[in-house]
Write an enzyme that holds these catalytic residues in place. Sequence first.
Site, PDB file in Angstrom:
ATOM      1  N   TYR A  68      17.592  82.525 146.891  1.00  0.00           N
ATOM      2  CA  TYR A  68      18.341  83.214 145.835  1.00  0.00           C
ATOM      3  C   TYR A  68      19.816  82.797 145.745  1.00  0.00           C
ATOM      4  O   TYR A  68      20.373  82.722 144.655  1.00  0.00           O
ATOM      5  CB  TYR A  68      18.275  84.735 146.026  1.00  0.00           C
ATOM      6  N   GLY A  77       8.511  86.138 142.841  1.00  0.00           N
ATOM      7  CA  GLY A  77       9.738  86.612 143.466  1.00  0.00           C
ATOM      8  C   GLY A  77       9.995  88.097 143.305  1.00  0.00           C
ATOM      9  O   GLY A  77       9.071  88.899 143.274  1.00  0.00           O
ATOM     10  N   SER A  78      11.274  88.422 143.160  1.00  0.00           N
ATOM     11  CA  SER A  78      11.762  89.795 143.260  1.00  0.00           C
ATOM     12  C   SER A  78      11.040  90.776 142.347  1.00  0.00           C
ATOM     13  O   SER A  78      10.769  90.491 141.184  1.00  0.00           O
ATOM     14  CB  SER A  78      13.243  89.823 142.928  1.00  0.00           C
ATOM     15  N   THR A  79      10.814  91.975 142.899  1.00  0.00           N
ATOM     16  CA  THR A  79      10.191  93.055 142.136  1.00  0.00           C
ATOM     17  C   THR A  79      11.211  93.745 141.224  1.00  0.00           C
ATOM     18  O   THR A  79      10.886  94.678 140.515  1.00  0.00           O
ATOM     19  CB  THR A  79       9.584  94.097 143.086  1.00  0.00           C
ATOM     20  N   VAL A  80      12.458  93.275 141.295  1.00  0.00           N
ATOM     21  CA  VAL A  80      13.499  93.773 140.399  1.00  0.00           C
ATOM     22  C   VAL A  80      13.483  92.982 139.088  1.00  0.00           C
ATOM     23  O   VAL A  80      14.152  93.333 138.123  1.00  0.00           O
ATOM     24  CB  VAL A  80      14.883  93.658 141.089  1.00  0.00           C
TER      25      VAL A  80
END
Lengths: 262, 393
Positions: free
Chosen positions: B368, A61-64
């Site tokens: 999300y 998932g997110s690169t954050v």
Amino acid sequence: MGGRLIKGRGLSPGDKTAKAIVCDQFISPLGEISKDGLITSGPCEDSCISDKILVFRGGRGSTVGSYTFLELKNKNIAPSGLIIEEADQMVVTGAIISDIPLVDHVPLDIFLNDDTVTLSGSTGDVSIADVIKKRVATVYLLHKGNLLLLKRSTDMTTYPGQYGGISGYIERGETPEQTGKRETEEECGIKDAMVKAIGKDIYVRYGGLLFEITPMLMVTSKADVKLNHENSEYSWINPKSLGDYQTVPKFKETLMQFIDYL
Amino acid sequence: MKQLLLTREEEKIFDGERGEAAKIAIRLLYSLGELGGASRLIPIKSAHISGVSYKNIGEGGIQFLRKISHKVSVPTSLNPLGFDIEHGGPVTIDEGFHRKQMEIVEIYRKMGIMDSFTCTPYYFYNEPAFGDHISWAESSAIIYVNSLIGARTNRESGPSALASAIIGKTPDHGLHRDEGRRASVVVNVDEPLDYTKLAALGLYLGPKLNKLIPLIKGQKKAKSIDLKALSAALSATSSIPMFHVDGVTPEYQLISDSPEVINVGSSEIEETISKNSSQEEPELIAIGCPHLAPEELEYIAQLVKGKRKVGPDFFLFTSRDVKANARDAVRTIENFGGKVFADTCMVVSPLSNSYAKTGTNSGKASFYLPLKGYGNQKVAFMGIMDLMKWVVA
């Protein structure tokens, strides 16, 4: 407690000892780890990772996601360490900038929840309190394309009554091949077996033991088997019918390492 | 293991002779290069940075950004933040959040990073060309530019893309090399899929493929806009950096020997959509994850032209430059009663301050938004025509 139990790849430095939490899932640190240090989805939903060694399959998932570890660290609720099967850049970055030790290339099924785990993110060494390693050789013996399947005696301490190959502890000074040949003779009375291929080591956890198993494929010209006390039955089977038997852990998957020879 | 060799100048940076920020940056790149098996750093043409919303990076993130604050050395764009800076919204936020958020924006501005505030910087702000080596964060943008444009970036995290932007280089491994861009699994899809169904395909494949690059067959008519939905959903649920679409994407002939084959039919797609969707009536329809292109705004404008909105709030998300390039469409949508926000989106803004039930056509948002302690939404995930039924009488 002795030295290391298993060696992985150290990717973020630091030495830590803490209780393990084992999550058989990929985790997006953004969203799937809350600001309070809880896993929010999957098999570990609602488990707290703070001050634990988080053992999981890998990031997604997110690169954050890297910042999630930093924020947990900032609030003093970060995991003590991370153990991953195959690390990705995002999680490694998160570990490095947050000073959390990380080791990858370690199988996750050797850990149990609440094991006391020690890891070194510099050397990649990992150990588990009160767990010792035993080295084992397992032989897949072929005769004219058929695979020897042994049924373990009911008085065996490990996996009684289950099906498997020829197996035994590697004794001091022995190579795995030597163990394989010795065990084939002891358990089956077969002396002419030749090693065709040595597979990649696999790991099986059994209570306070961690078996480090070297699998090997051997062939024999003899079909006549003389069992000792360790096994109660034998049969030569078509490898394709292995699925019909209740076998010892990872026996079927490991045979796939030798698919080219079957 | 192959050793990553630094040039004399890079070694000076490594040893701290060019300051603390550059030292932190190059040391991070060095560690990641070792991880990937790179033997050198290579120059990049651009960078894109994620990790902007205060909701996502928090106090720890601010402290890190202060430590690494240094002028960037290549054109660098920036992800969305928690609200629309010029016009406010999409939800009310407290003063503390606003102040912290603007503090983050100021740190990035001082570093010389563009005020793009978008997850689709490839529209107008920062458009890479085929073969360009770049260092991008933002999972949906990484996979989009690798797959649809043929630019080359690894799946950088916010901090590592920032480190690359400062140094102007990235470790040479993975997606920077042909070997790292080959498909290792073929996915046969038995019917042409639209935007939301491609998003569902992404949600379905992500956990299955984990990090494998797929070649998707049976989608020869797929448009870039629709593949943007696949990009976002696939990368939200995996660490896949790239995909190929047979006959469509520029490098679809890069495939490894004897790939695995997976077949996906309409039943898997429908199941994925219903599994990711609650049946409750939404309080908000949110479209634009990833941010909308001008033609998407124009398409939606056509659907609502001359009508009056009913029912739930109707919010669209895009960038300032896209808004400026679709003025008529934006006016039409606002006349209808919808709102078009720039700088932010439904995922990175604190949406749960005002809403508990959101309808969207985005697979990424449907992943999300329901997460506890993050989005806290009940999500209705459906195609745009079904979403429009809530707001058009």
